[in-house]
Design a protein around this motif. Sequence first.
Motif, mmCIF file in Angstrom:
data_model
loop_
_atom_site.group_PDB
_atom_site.id
_atom_site.type_symbol
_atom_site.label_atom_id
_atom_site.label_comp_id
_atom_site.label_asym_id
_atom_site.label_seq_id
_atom_site.Cartn_x
_atom_site.Cartn_y
_atom_site.Cartn_z
ATOM 1 N N LEU A 1 -4.236 7.344 -15.244
ATOM 2 C CA LEU A 1 -3.530 8.512 -14.736
ATOM 3 C C LEU A 1 -3.789 9.742 -15.588
ATOM 4 O O LEU A 1 -4.069 10.829 -15.077
ATOM 5 N N LEU A 2 -3.705 9.562 -16.914
ATOM 6 C CA LEU A 2 -3.926 10.703 -17.804
ATOM 7 C C LEU A 2 -5.351 11.229 -17.708
ATOM 8 O O LEU A 2 -5.597 12.437 -17.827
ATOM 9 N N SER A 3 -6.306 10.345 -17.515
ATOM 10 C CA SER A 3 -7.688 10.781 -17.350
ATOM 11 C C SER A 3 -7.849 11.658 -16.110
ATOM 12 O O SER A 3 -8.621 12.606 -16.081
ATOM 13 N N ALA A 4 -7.082 11.330 -15.078
ATOM 14 C CA ALA A 4 -7.185 12.048 -13.818
ATOM 15 C C ALA A 4 -6.579 13.440 -13.882
ATOM 16 O O ALA A 4 -6.906 14.298 -13.070
ATOM 17 N N ILE A 5 -5.684 13.688 -14.851
ATOM 18 C CA ILE A 5 -5.076 15.018 -14.955
ATOM 19 C C ILE A 5 -5.780 15.866 -15.997
ATOM 20 O O ILE A 5 -5.338 16.984 -16.272
ATOM 21 N N MET B 1 -5.015 1.497 -6.563
ATOM 22 C CA MET B 1 -3.864 2.382 -6.580
ATOM 23 C C MET B 1 -2.886 1.934 -7.673
ATOM 24 O O MET B 1 -2.609 0.749 -7.839
ATOM 25 N N ILE B 2 -2.357 2.908 -8.439
ATOM 26 C CA ILE B 2 -1.362 2.632 -9.471
ATOM 27 C C ILE B 2 -0.011 3.117 -8.943
ATOM 28 O O ILE B 2 0.090 4.220 -8.411
ATOM 29 N N TYR B 3 1.016 2.293 -9.122
ATOM 30 C CA TYR B 3 2.317 2.598 -8.533
ATOM 31 C C TYR B 3 3.331 3.016 -9.588
ATOM 32 O O TYR B 3 3.750 2.219 -10.414
ATOM 33 N N PHE B 4 3.705 4.308 -9.525
ATOM 34 C CA PHE B 4 4.715 4.854 -10.429
ATOM 35 C C PHE B 4 5.948 5.323 -9.654
ATOM 36 O O PHE B 4 6.738 6.106 -10.172
ATOM 37 N N ASP B 5 6.127 4.838 -8.426
ATOM 38 C CA ASP B 5 7.210 5.332 -7.582
ATOM 39 C C ASP B 5 8.590 4.947 -8.105
ATOM 40 O O ASP B 5 9.513 5.753 -8.112
ATOM 41 N N ASN B 6 8.715 3.666 -8.495
ATOM 42 C CA ASN B 6 10.015 3.177 -8.914
ATOM 43 C C ASN B 6 9.842 1.945 -9.772
ATOM 44 O O ASN B 6 8.725 1.459 -9.948
ATOM 45 N N ASP B 7 10.962 1.427 -10.275
ATOM 46 C CA ASP B 7 10.897 0.252 -11.142
ATOM 47 C C ASP B 7 11.360 -1.017 -10.435
ATOM 48 O O ASP B 7 11.735 -1.986 -11.077
ATOM 49 N N GLU C 1 -3.636 0.526 -19.564
ATOM 50 C CA GLU C 1 -4.791 0.942 -18.755
ATOM 51 C C GLU C 1 -4.336 1.809 -17.578
ATOM 52 O O GLU C 1 -5.011 2.785 -17.203
ATOM 53 N N ASP C 2 -3.176 1.475 -16.979
ATOM 54 C CA ASP C 2 -2.654 2.286 -15.887
ATOM 55 C C ASP C 2 -2.356 3.693 -16.362
ATOM 56 O O ASP C 2 -2.678 4.686 -15.694
#
Length: 341
Positions: free
Chosen positions: A337-341, A1-7, A332-333
């Motif tokens: 993500l871009l590959s998935a869209i 899982m990649i986390y883009f929720d917050n910093d 890589e993260d």
Amino acid sequence: MIYFDNDYMVGAHPNVMKRLNETNGLHTVGYGRDEFTKTAEQLILSKCDLYNGAVYFLEGGTQANAVVIDRLLDHNDGVLATDTAHINVHEAGAIEANGHKIITLPNHDGKLSASDIREYIRNFYNDDTHRYMVRPAMVYLSFPTELGTIYTRDELIEISSLCKEAEIPLYIDGARLAYGLAAEGGNVLLSDIAALSDVFCIGGTKCGALFGEAIVTRRPELLPRFDSLIKLHGATLAKGRLLGVQFTQLFTDNLYLSIGKHAVSLAMRLKSGFINRGYQLYIDSPTNQQFVILPNDKIEQLRAIASFEFWGPKGEKETPVRFVTDWSITNEDVDTLLSAI
């Protein structure tokens, strides 16, 4: 899982964590009276080109905003801010709980405009009953804003000049200051923030520290008995050297700016990737927060590999969402993500 929720989802930057571990066994005097904290104060003042200013360290952003605003305002005063301001939306009424009204003005891509401030103050004093109204006695803005946008240097100069004219202080909340300073196309330096504000905050929690914020002022006389007020608000850290150690590391070898540049660079890759694949931006942010409108079925698909936040209520067919980068996000993260869209 990649986390883009917050910093602030991961711990401290490795350089900061390494230094915390190295100093963990030391015995130092408490409450920020240690040598690490003194070093951090001098480093920050030097980077800000301030030599007669003052620095105070607090645990978190809400405490920083609440304590500063409580000190700068009389009990029956209010603070001017945008309707999207963090103090107005996501701080659980902390400012109002101290007896200070937040006077909201419309946001312009998340920003406060000098013309709106000027008009409000003029109309306030032109009202014969203003003595019974909440006085607009300071201005709050954040850099970057809650929508990831930034003020230009000219915009900050105009707001700063207006505050001087009105004889009210300007407070800049820099919870994400590292990313604002590194923003694509930005022209604001740390020294500009220091010179144009009366008090400002350097965010650590969202910018590589384990926790902590630094309050900086070029006008120490505005914050009398500030240590006492910080204590009253329950925002004083007994092991104050932990804040000194972290901010010393963040302001050594330009680590703070490097963290901002890394996150913004990846955020720009992310934004370009969404645009190139035909997705619409909710707002065009030049910083580490990226807002995109996605079909709901695509959101569910992406949630299998990544976590991110809805930006407002879920729509019937599509919804604005937010992706946030920080020091821990990798190329890589972003590629995944871009590959998935």
